[in-house]
Design an enzyme around this catalytic site. Structure first.
Site: not given
Length: 483
Positions: A79, A155, A179
């Site tokens: 990520k 996210s 997230s």
């Protein structure tokens, strides 16, 4: 022996399964990396899941890969938020930060590498991980492979879209308010938020937002989730605190007897906001399955002041953002504008700057007091079951303010209505997992399980049993590698 080039999706294996093929010499790490690269190139135009390719770095590492590691030669995605990989930018979804290469590996990246994972790229994330969707202006929106008109969540939306599309079998993710679990629910994956302090956040931070933020992954299988946690868990040098040591490796919990658990379930939003009938059906159907498996199931929920909780939660979020934007302003040598950050980010930062240090301390104290109330509920219940989200994955744009939207209150209401269930586990530090146990109208509907602080073991034992009873790995989205 000569290895035949293959596609990851055609193997129908999770990450541990692929590593076993590498160990047996049935496929090489280079071939797995090339397979992932082919999948990115084929599917990323539709999904926009990967924003920073790392193909040559990955191929070089694959050529040197050992067969001894638990995830030997398995392609992986990182990520693009906080976690640093030496020689590669960490943009955090921001247009400014994508120009400077990291000078070191974050501790969790070091542990990924040690476990044999080979990072082939970095995934899309909203600016600074602020929203429950992944639509940054810097890189454009990531899309859900089950329906590209819908969000993959946020996210960790790029990570979830890539894993759901079988580009890689698992990907790094982080969670400060849901997230990991939000995109896992939107994309039909396993998403475990570990206990606070279970995985390291160094060297950049001891904790983030007073412990709200943790890192782990989204995966296809429960055993991958457990094995990766074995590879990454444990304190780093200088950590301010760490989670209690598990009694045995997490992977050994997969397949272990759950015993008869006391499971509470609730389908009502703690905020009093509506919950979609599909999400209610997902929970009630799962509750019936749990009863069939022999557990004691009852409808119950902890009682606390949700309004007070959310005020404290957003105070911590926005003041931390304000502090980070102040550092960014110093780096650019002036006041930040919409040339540097998205309007929403600036608005949230401005709100955070209005709070005093005393406000922040009071918010932390309020969160800690409510956490003690929640802990009391788990004295009489082993597990809490809720929807992960209050609606199925919404269409793109619903959770991101429009370009001409200057009053962000409607946006905040939409987010509040979408994710009323996930933030509490961040506040208490408890482990929580989203599992893809329900499907409706071609879309995954996740359910969330939370357990006591430090008790990932119970969640993993239960999740593995549910995966066996209601398997999900065969579910494939319309946008998928090998299809």
């Amino acid at each position: 022996m000569t290895c035949v080039p293959i596609r990851i999706a055609d193997l129908n294996h999770d990450a541990l399964g692929l590593a076993e093929l590498v160990r047996r010499g049935e496929v090489s790490a280079v071939e797995l990396v090339d397979s992932a690269v082919d999948a990115i190139e084929a599917l990323n135009p539709a999904l926009n899941a990967v924003v920073t390719p790392m193909y040559e770095i990955a191929r070089e590492r694959a050529r040197q890969a050992s067969r001894d590691a638990p995830f030997a030669g398995v392609p992986f995605l990182l990520k693009d938020l906080r976690a640093s990989f030496r020689g590669v930018p960490t943009s955090e979804g921001n247009i400014l930060l994508g120009t400077n290469d990291a000078q070191y590996d974050s501790e969790i990246v070091i542990r990924h590498n040690r476990a044999g994972l080979i990072c082939v790229g970095k995934t899309n994330t909203p600016e600074f991980g602020l929203t429950a969707t992944t639509e940054p202006l810097a890189f454009g929106p990531a899309r859900n492979p089950w329906d590209v008109a819908r969000t993959p969540g946020g996210s960790s939306g790029g990570a979830a879209a890539a894993v759901a599309a079988r580009i890689v079998p698992m990907a790094h993710a982080s969670d400060g308010g849901g997230s990991i679990r939000i995109p896992a629910a939107c994309c039909g994956l396993v998403g475990l938020k570990p206990t606070r302090g279970r995985n390291p956040l160094g060297p950049d931070a001891g904790d983030i937002m007073n412990g709200l933020v943790v890192e782990h992954a989204v995966t296809i299988s429960v055993r991958d989730t457990a094995a990766l946690l074995d590879a990454t868990a444990g304190p780093d040098l200088g950590d301010p605190y760490c989670a209690p040591s598990p009694p045995r490796p997490f992977l050994e919990e997969v397949g272990a007897d759950t015993g008869r658990l006391r499971i509470a379930f609730c389908t009502e939003s703690p905020s009093g906001t509506p919950v979609h009938e599909d999400c209610i059906e997902a929970v009630t159907s799962t509750a019936r399955l749990l009863e069939e498996l022999g557990h004691r199931v009852e409808e119950a929920a902890p009682v606390y002041d949700d309004r007070s909780f959310r005020q404290a939660f957003t105070t911590i979020w926005f003041t931390n953002l304000a502090a980070n934007l102040e550092l960014l302003a110093e780096a650019v040598g002036g006041e930040l504008s919409e040339h540097h950050c998205e309007p929403l980010t600036l608005a949230f930062g401005a709100r955070g700057a209005e709070h005093s240090g005393a406000d922040y301390v009071a918010a932390v104290a309020r969160i800690q007091a409510i956490s003690r109330e929640i802990a009391g509920f788990f004295q009489t219940h082993d597990v809490m079951l809720t929807p992960t989200l209050a609606t199925p994955p919404p269409e793109m744009g619903f959770l991101h303010p429009a370009a001409d939207e200057t009053d962000f209150r409607p946006f905040l209401r939409r987010v509040k209505e979408f994710v009323p269930f996930t933030q509490m586990a961040n506040a208490t530090g408890q482990p929580a997992v989203s599992l893809p146990l329900h499907w409706k109208n071609g879309l995954p509907i996740g359910v969330q399980f939370a357990a006591r602080f430090g008790d990932e073991a119970t969640l993993l034992r239960l999740a593995a049993r549910l995966e066996e009873a209601r398997p999900w790995a065969q579910q494939r989205p319309p946008v998928c590698a090998g299809e």
